[in-house]
Design a protein around this motif. Structure first.
Motif, PDB file in Angstrom:
ATOM      1  N   ARG A 275       3.367 -12.560   9.310  1.00 49.49           N
ATOM      2  CA  ARG A 275       4.542 -11.776   9.686  1.00 49.49           C
ATOM      3  C   ARG A 275       5.032 -10.970   8.487  1.00 49.49           C
ATOM      4  N   PRO A 276       4.557  -9.769   8.301  1.00 46.47           N
ATOM      5  CA  PRO A 276       3.601  -9.068   9.160  1.00 46.47           C
ATOM      6  C   PRO A 276       2.175  -9.556   8.921  1.00 46.47           C
ATOM      7  N   PHE A 277       1.302  -9.228   9.850  1.00 46.46           N
ATOM      8  CA  PHE A 277      -0.103  -9.608   9.794  1.00 46.46           C
ATOM      9  C   PHE A 277      -0.786  -8.689   8.770  1.00 46.46           C
ATOM     10  N   ILE A 278      -1.160  -9.251   7.626  1.00 49.06           N
ATOM     11  CA  ILE A 278      -1.786  -8.460   6.565  1.00 49.06           C
ATOM     12  C   ILE A 278      -3.114  -9.079   6.156  1.00 49.06           C
ATOM     13  N   VAL A 279      -4.120  -8.240   6.025  1.00 43.42           N
ATOM     14  CA  VAL A 279      -5.435  -8.671   5.543  1.00 43.42           C
ATOM     15  C   VAL A 279      -5.795  -7.839   4.319  1.00 43.42           C
ATOM     16  N   TRP A 280      -6.769  -8.293   3.554  1.00 47.40           N
ATOM     17  CA  TRP A 280      -7.224  -7.526   2.409  1.00 47.40           C
ATOM     18  C   TRP A 280      -8.724  -7.697   2.238  1.00 47.40           C
ATOM     19  N   PHE A 281      -9.334  -6.738   1.571  1.00 42.53           N
ATOM     20  CA  PHE A 281     -10.720  -6.898   1.141  1.00 42.53           C
ATOM     21  C   PHE A 281     -10.815  -6.392  -0.286  1.00 42.53           C
ATOM     22  N   SER A 282     -11.754  -6.958  -1.021  1.00 40.09           N
ATOM     23  CA  SER A 282     -11.921  -6.598  -2.421  1.00 40.09           C
ATOM     24  C   SER A 282     -13.309  -6.010  -2.635  1.00 40.09           C
ATOM     25  N   SER A 283     -13.336  -4.831  -3.206  1.00 35.67           N
ATOM     26  CA  SER A 283     -14.585  -4.131  -3.501  1.00 35.67           C
ATOM     27  C   SER A 283     -14.871  -4.254  -4.989  1.00 35.67           C
TER      28      SER A 283
END
Length: 202
Positions: free
Chosen positions: A51-59
């Protein structure tokens, strides 16, 4: 055995990725300002807020997914099911910038609803995201690492109805694929429940 990462491990292969495993794979689709499409898998991927719906990716470096997401402010995180594992692996190819990995891996695209990048049509679920921040984690000495972390708030969720059972997403039917380190992967084929304990105030 004990080792300090800064001094090396002395093993044939780096064990770090195998120790921090399994890691869910974010199959990231992006679109740049010129309209070029990219699709690539990232095992440095996860959700860190609901809440809020947060995603991440790492390059690890300025790869297309990170640069495209920064250019347009959007990306889609597609779920990799067991039957899509080989095609996912195909999209990890070190193709030149601008190559459409959907076409390379013979994958159908489906339009997203709230963001411009397309999603993987066959994916059991997909998360439409808008970028909230991009940053480079720092090392102990304060220097910036080569990693580029892209975080995004999920603004739309696609779920294939075939993977809903009694109102729950059927993880074992999808066989969610995760990275284990080295060249190894796993898919979910068994789940077991555990309830979080509640403190007995007596």
């Amino acid at each position: 055995m004990f080792y300090e990462p800064s001094k090396g491990h002395g093993l044939p292969h780096d064990p770090s990725k195998a120790i921090v495993a399994p890691r869910p794979i974010g199959w990231i689709s992006t679109l740049n300002a010129a309209g070029e499409i990219n699709l690539a898998p990232y095992s440095f991927f996860n959700a860190f807020s609901t809440r809020p719906f947060i995603v991440w990716f790492s390059s690890e470096g300025e790869k297309d997914s990170a640069t495209f997401a920064q250019e347009t402010g959007e990306f889609v995180a597609n779920l990799v099911s067991r039957d899509l594992a080989e095609k996912m692996n195909s999209t990890s190819v070190d193709a030149p910038r601008g190559v459409n990995e959907f076409a390379y891996a013979d994958l159908a695209m489906a339009p997203s609803r709230l963001v411009a990048p397309p999603r993987v049509a066959a994916a059991p679920a997909a998360l439409e995201c808008r970028v909230t921040e991009v940053f480079r984690p720092k090392a102990l000495d304060g220097s910036a690492t080569s990693a580029v972390v892209v975080a995004g708030e999920v603004v739309g969720v696609h779920i294939d109805d075939a993977f809903l059972k009694d109102g729950l997403f059927d993880i074992t039917k999808a066989g969610n694929v995760a990275r284990l380190g080295y060249m190894d992967y796993a898919s979910v084929n068994e789940v077991f429940p555990m309830r979080r304990p509640r403190w007995d105030k007596g």
